[in-house]
Design a protein around this motif. Structure first.
Motif, PDB file in Angstrom:
ATOM      1  N   PRO A  68       0.818  -1.217   0.000  1.00  0.00           N
ATOM      2  CA  PRO A  68       0.000   0.000   0.000  1.00  0.00           C
ATOM      3  C   PRO A  68       0.851   1.266   0.000  1.00  0.00           C
ATOM      4  O   PRO A  68       1.925   1.305   0.613  1.00  0.00           O
ATOM      5  CB  PRO A  68      -0.783  -0.096   1.308  1.00  0.00           C
ATOM      6  N   ILE A  70       0.290   3.998   1.540  1.00  0.00           N
ATOM      7  CA  ILE A  70       0.422   4.625   2.864  1.00  0.00           C
ATOM      8  C   ILE A  70       1.599   4.012   3.627  1.00  0.00           C
ATOM      9  O   ILE A  70       2.344   4.707   4.316  1.00  0.00           O
ATOM     10  CB  ILE A  70      -0.910   4.517   3.664  1.00  0.00           C
ATOM     11  N   VAL A  71       1.794   2.700   3.458  1.00  0.00           N
ATOM     12  CA  VAL A  71       2.928   2.052   4.132  1.00  0.00           C
ATOM     13  C   VAL A  71       4.243   2.517   3.497  1.00  0.00           C
ATOM     14  O   VAL A  71       5.233   2.791   4.183  1.00  0.00           O
ATOM     15  CB  VAL A  71       2.798   0.518   4.065  1.00  0.00           C
ATOM     16  N   SER A 163      -3.954  12.162  -1.790  1.00  0.00           N
ATOM     17  CA  SER A 163      -4.648  12.485  -0.541  1.00  0.00           C
ATOM     18  C   SER A 163      -3.984  11.774   0.643  1.00  0.00           C
ATOM     19  O   SER A 163      -4.077  12.232   1.777  1.00  0.00           O
ATOM     20  CB  SER A 163      -6.119  12.093  -0.638  1.00  0.00           C
ATOM     21  N   ILE A 164      -3.322  10.665   0.343  1.00  0.00           N
ATOM     22  CA  ILE A 164      -2.676   9.899   1.415  1.00  0.00           C
ATOM     23  C   ILE A 164      -1.478  10.659   1.992  1.00  0.00           C
ATOM     24  O   ILE A 164      -1.090  10.454   3.141  1.00  0.00           O
ATOM     25  CB  ILE A 164      -2.287   8.502   0.878  1.00  0.00           C
ATOM     26  N   GLN A 167      -1.361  12.112   5.440  1.00  0.00           N
ATOM     27  CA  GLN A 167      -1.011  11.336   6.625  1.00  0.00           C
ATOM     28  C   GLN A 167       0.402  11.613   7.119  1.00  0.00           C
ATOM     29  O   GLN A 167       0.771  11.214   8.217  1.00  0.00           O
ATOM     30  CB  GLN A 167      -1.214   9.838   6.359  1.00  0.00           C
ATOM     31  N   THR A 174      -6.540  17.145   1.032  1.00  0.00           N
ATOM     32  CA  THR A 174      -7.058  16.384   2.180  1.00  0.00           C
ATOM     33  C   THR A 174      -6.464  16.892   3.493  1.00  0.00           C
ATOM     34  O   THR A 174      -7.168  17.014   4.502  1.00  0.00           O
ATOM     35  CB  THR A 174      -6.757  14.886   1.999  1.00  0.00           C
TER      36      THR A 174
ATOM     37  N   LEU C  66      -9.836   7.849   0.832  1.00  0.00           N
ATOM     38  CA  LEU C  66      -9.639   8.466   2.141  1.00  0.00           C
ATOM     39  C   LEU C  66     -10.787   9.420   2.473  1.00  0.00           C
ATOM     40  O   LEU C  66     -11.333   9.403   3.580  1.00  0.00           O
ATOM     41  CB  LEU C  66      -8.312   9.235   2.109  1.00  0.00           C
ATOM     42  N   SER C 159      -5.726  -0.600   3.861  1.00  0.00           N
ATOM     43  CA  SER C 159      -4.796   0.124   4.738  1.00  0.00           C
ATOM     44  C   SER C 159      -5.348   1.494   5.114  1.00  0.00           C
ATOM     45  O   SER C 159      -4.976   2.053   6.140  1.00  0.00           O
ATOM     46  CB  SER C 159      -3.439   0.281   4.052  1.00  0.00           C
ATOM     47  N   LEU C 160      -6.247   2.034   4.296  1.00  0.00           N
ATOM     48  CA  LEU C 160      -6.788   3.365   4.592  1.00  0.00           C
ATOM     49  C   LEU C 160      -7.846   3.328   5.688  1.00  0.00           C
ATOM     50  O   LEU C 160      -8.216   4.371   6.225  1.00  0.00           O
ATOM     51  CB  LEU C 160      -7.354   3.999   3.315  1.00  0.00           C
ATOM     52  N   SER C 162      -7.189   2.400   8.416  1.00  0.00           N
ATOM     53  CA  SER C 162      -6.427   2.792   9.610  1.00  0.00           C
ATOM     54  C   SER C 162      -6.734   4.228  10.024  1.00  0.00           C
ATOM     55  O   SER C 162      -6.712   4.548  11.208  1.00  0.00           O
ATOM     56  CB  SER C 162      -4.927   2.635   9.350  1.00  0.00           C
ATOM     57  N   VAL C 163      -7.043   5.096   9.058  1.00  0.00           N
ATOM     58  CA  VAL C 163      -7.238   6.508   9.402  1.00  0.00           C
ATOM     59  C   VAL C 163      -8.526   6.743  10.177  1.00  0.00           C
ATOM     60  O   VAL C 163      -8.685   7.768  10.821  1.00  0.00           O
ATOM     61  CB  VAL C 163      -7.234   7.429   8.159  1.00  0.00           C
TER      62      VAL C 163
END
Ligand code: ATP
Ligand code: MG
Lengths: 227, 242, 217
Positions: A68, A70-71, A163-164, A167, A174, C66, C159-160, C162-163
């Motif tokens: 992913p 995000i990871v 958008s990620i 984080q 976002t 997200l 995995s998203l 998680s948010v």
């Protein structure tokens, strides 16, 4: 229970929304341009005679495509800072995006290159074209033209993936929304507005790719034939 | 003699393009009619209007008591009375020959599997393909596939059969075997409308010939109009066909 | 200051992986069912229904997952509906999945020649029967490789969740990293776990694709 929507509360923040949207577009443009270059290079490397090169690039592509985003971005951003490399957030975002765009683009472009019939190359050789000319005009340009629709929808997916970056606190659309909703407590309204802005950017990109396709391909086709 | 199919001033448009410009003809039960004409003259469109694959913009069509242009028409009842065979066979590639034939028997007529199988066997024998009952379409030649397609329609015991250039995709040898099946059917008293470029078949099997030109019925008569055309257009068409 | 990465951490991550798989399966199941209806709507005889489905797809595919998660999370909260995190995350993933699968499947159904539909109708089958007996069995073969390919996207995108606080693999990795601060190691292990699930699916999808192409010649 009845909820009163209050979009008025968001009005003072319109500049923040706009700057977030611009940041999203900037991250996307940079990572698409650099990523496209890397992707094309990797697609060529995937077809190279050198087994080691093929393997290395293959591992890169599969590693990125099967984990992913995000990871990946946590790995890069927090990882680098844990060994003392402090990257600006936007740079880290673009870096992570480029790695992603490169891997996805490589697979798409390779599929396009594989679809060029060997007889095309033979014909070009018979015409006495140089190896470089053949690569550019007979393999690469027609390949990209063929996969252009897949490429553009992939790039739109990549735009949505920016958008990620919120984080790691990137101030893109976002991220901006996250700040605004925690200031105004108007979370639902905020995310609705942002959703609309994303849809607008999606359409903008579609229009841009459509226009780009119109300009790029007829001209380049002529160029290819003219060589 | 009862009228099986009757078209009255049928008009069919695709957007701006008027393809059928007031087509009228009548076909009696048991009659075999060859529908001929240049490419684009509207033959396929006429057939497709008859079983409501296309909706018409004007005129009326009556098939075995069904008013085709009626908005309250029971389309499935209409199609139970009509069988249609296409140029491209359109067998279902994921089903065996038996399954192709049994599908509508089971789903439309509600037969049990073994009942449907008992119906499928003799129909398949009729088109000379008993030994292919468990084959898949891709294992058959074009001519065999087309005969299965005919059997598939026949199994439903339609009152009228429509054939749209069913031999155009076949080479001459395979064409012959399909035409023989159709001639058998004709002799058996089936009402048939056959769009064809096979003038030999038209002469041998058709009671009547309808020549269409630019979306109209241009000339009609017995099979003898083929050797003795009345209009210059049909004359020219016959010259081209030879 | 840094603790060591221990077996307990590994177990915690594996537990997260389990929830990732559960959430993926749930999303695939629910999203698949919803996606089937999206596909039906897209090929409906009614223009308005086709339009509605198209708008739905364009909204879902035009916004980041997200944001969809946030809208769902805050939306449910605002209306005072309290649902367990699994349900909230599952619902978000379901919406996302339904739009993509709906589109993939519509493409597969659309690639079956129109003449197959016509042949079935000429035999007197209803639209639904034709779809069921003639179109879907053929479309299934074509749709399988891209569906498996989408499964990879699905697993990665859980995995998203998680948010919004759903404790799956990525969230578990974040929790551990917050105490250990060994991001390369912790997120590396998490990435490896994702890879172990996703890579076989990718490879399977590719081999299905190859077989399909060979079958078609
Ligand atoms: N679905 C459609 N949409 C628009 N135009 C159509 C459609 N179907 C047929 N046409 C047009 O209608 C005209 C008549 O077509 P039709 O298929 O009925 O001709 P035909 O006599 O069967 O010709 P052929 O011998 O080539 O099969 C043609 O000009 C064709 O382009
Ligand atoms: Mg025709």
């Amino acid at each position: 229970m009845h909820y009163q929507f209050d979009f008025g509360a968001l009005l003072p923040y319109w500049q923040s929304f706009l700057s977030g949207a611009l940041t999203t577009i900037e991250i996307t443009v940079f990572s698409v341009i650099i990523g496209l270059g890397i992707g094309i290079a990797c697609a060529i490397a995937r077809r190279s005679q050198v087994a080691v090169l093929r393997a290395v690039v293959g591992v890169y592509i599969e590693a990125v495509r099967n984990t992913p985003f995000i990871v990946q971005i946590f790995f890069i951003f927090f990882g680098l800072s844990s060994v003392g490399i402090r990257m600006p957030i936007i740079a880290a975002s673009v870096f992570a995006m480029v790695i992603n765009v490169g891997a996805y683009t490589a697979e798409i472009v390779r599929a396009g290159m594989d679809s060029i019939h060997p007889s095309q190359i033979e014909a070009a050789q018979a015409l006495g074209l140089s190896k470089f000319q053949i690569y550019r005009d007979i393999i690469m340009l027609p390949a990209i033209e063929r996969v252009y629709p897949s490429l553009s929808s992939q790039f739109i997916l990549m735009m949505l993936a920016t958008s990620i970056c919120s984080q790691i606190s990137a101030e893109e659309l976002t991220g901006v929304a996250n700040n605004i909703q925690s200031n105004t407590f108007r979370s639902l309204e905020t995310y609705f507005v942002v959703a609309l802005l994303y849809i607008a950017i999606t359409y903008l990109m579609r229009a841009a790719f459509f226009g780009l396709g119109l300009i790029a391909f007829p001209r380049r086709r002529r160029l290819g034939l003219g060589v | 003699m009862s009228v099986a199919v009757k078209l009255t001033n049928v008009v069919k448009r695709f957007g701006e393009l008027e393809v059928l410009k007031g087509v009228s003809f009548e076909i009696n039960s048991g009659e075999v009619v060859a529908l001929i004409g240049q490419s684009g003259s509207g033959k396929s469109t006429a057939l497709r209007c008859i079983n409501q694959l296309e909706t018409i913009q004007g005129g009326s069509i009556e098939v075995c008591g069904h008013r085709v242009e009626d908005p309250k028409l029971d389309v499935r009842a209409l199609r139970r009375d009509i069988g249609m065979v296409f140029q491209s066979y359109n067998l279902f590639p994921h089903m065996t020959v038996a399954q192709n034939i049994m599908l509508a028997l089971r789903r439309v007529k509600g037969m049990r599997k073994d009942e449907a199988y008992e119906v499928a066997k003799p129909v398949l024998a009729k088109v000379g393909l008993s030994e292919k009952i468990d084959s898949y379409p891709e294992q058959l030649s074009g001519g065999q596939q087309q005969r299965v397609a005919i059997a598939r329609s026949l199994a439903m015991q339609p009152k009228v059969m429509l054939f749209d250039e069913v031999t155009s995709a076949l080479d001459p040898k395979l064409t012959g075997e399909v035409l023989r099946v159709m001639e058998d059917l004709a002799r058996g008293g089936m009402t048939m409308i056959v769009v064809t470029h096979e003038m030999g078949f038209a002469k041998r099997a058709a009671n009547r010939v309808i020549y269409m030109h630019t979306g109209k019925v241009w000339e009609t008569g017995g099979a003898d109009i083929l050797s003795n055309p009345q209009t210059p257009e049909l004359k020219e068409f016959m010259a081209e066909e030879l | 200051m840094f603790g060591a990465f221990s077996t307990n951490h590994l177990i915690y991550l594996l537990d997260g992986l389990l929830w990732t798989v559960i959430l993926s399966a749930l999303a695939f199941l629910l999203g698949g069912i919803a996606g089937f209806f999206v596909m039906l709507a897209r090929i409906s005889r009614f223009r308005w229904l086709r339009r509605v489905a198209l708008v739905y797809i364009q909204i879902v595919q035009g916004t980041p997952l997200l944001i969809q998660m946030f809208i769902l999370y805050f939306g449910l909260g605002v209306f005072g509906i309290s649902v367990p995190p699994l349900a909230a995350a599952g619902l978000g993933m379901m919406v996302y999945t339904s739009s993509y699968l709906g589109e993939i499947w519509r493409g597969a159904v659309g690639s079956i020649a129109k003449t197959q539909f016509e042949a079935a109708e000429c035999l007197g089958l209803t639209r639904w029967q034709a779809l069921q007996d003639v179109i879907l069995p053929q479309a299934l073969k074509i749709a399988t490789p891209p569906t498996v390919g989408f499964l990879v996207q699905l697993v990665k995108n859980t995995s998203l969740a998680s948010v919004v606080g759903f404790l799956e693999l990525t969230r578990a990795a974040q929790v551990i990293n917050n105490s250990l601060f060994q991001p390369f190691l912790v997120f590396g292990v998490a990435a490896f776990f994702y890879f172990c699930v996703c890579y076989p699916l990718s490879a399977w999808s590719r081999s299905l694709e190859r077989k399909l192409n060979v079958g078609r010649r």
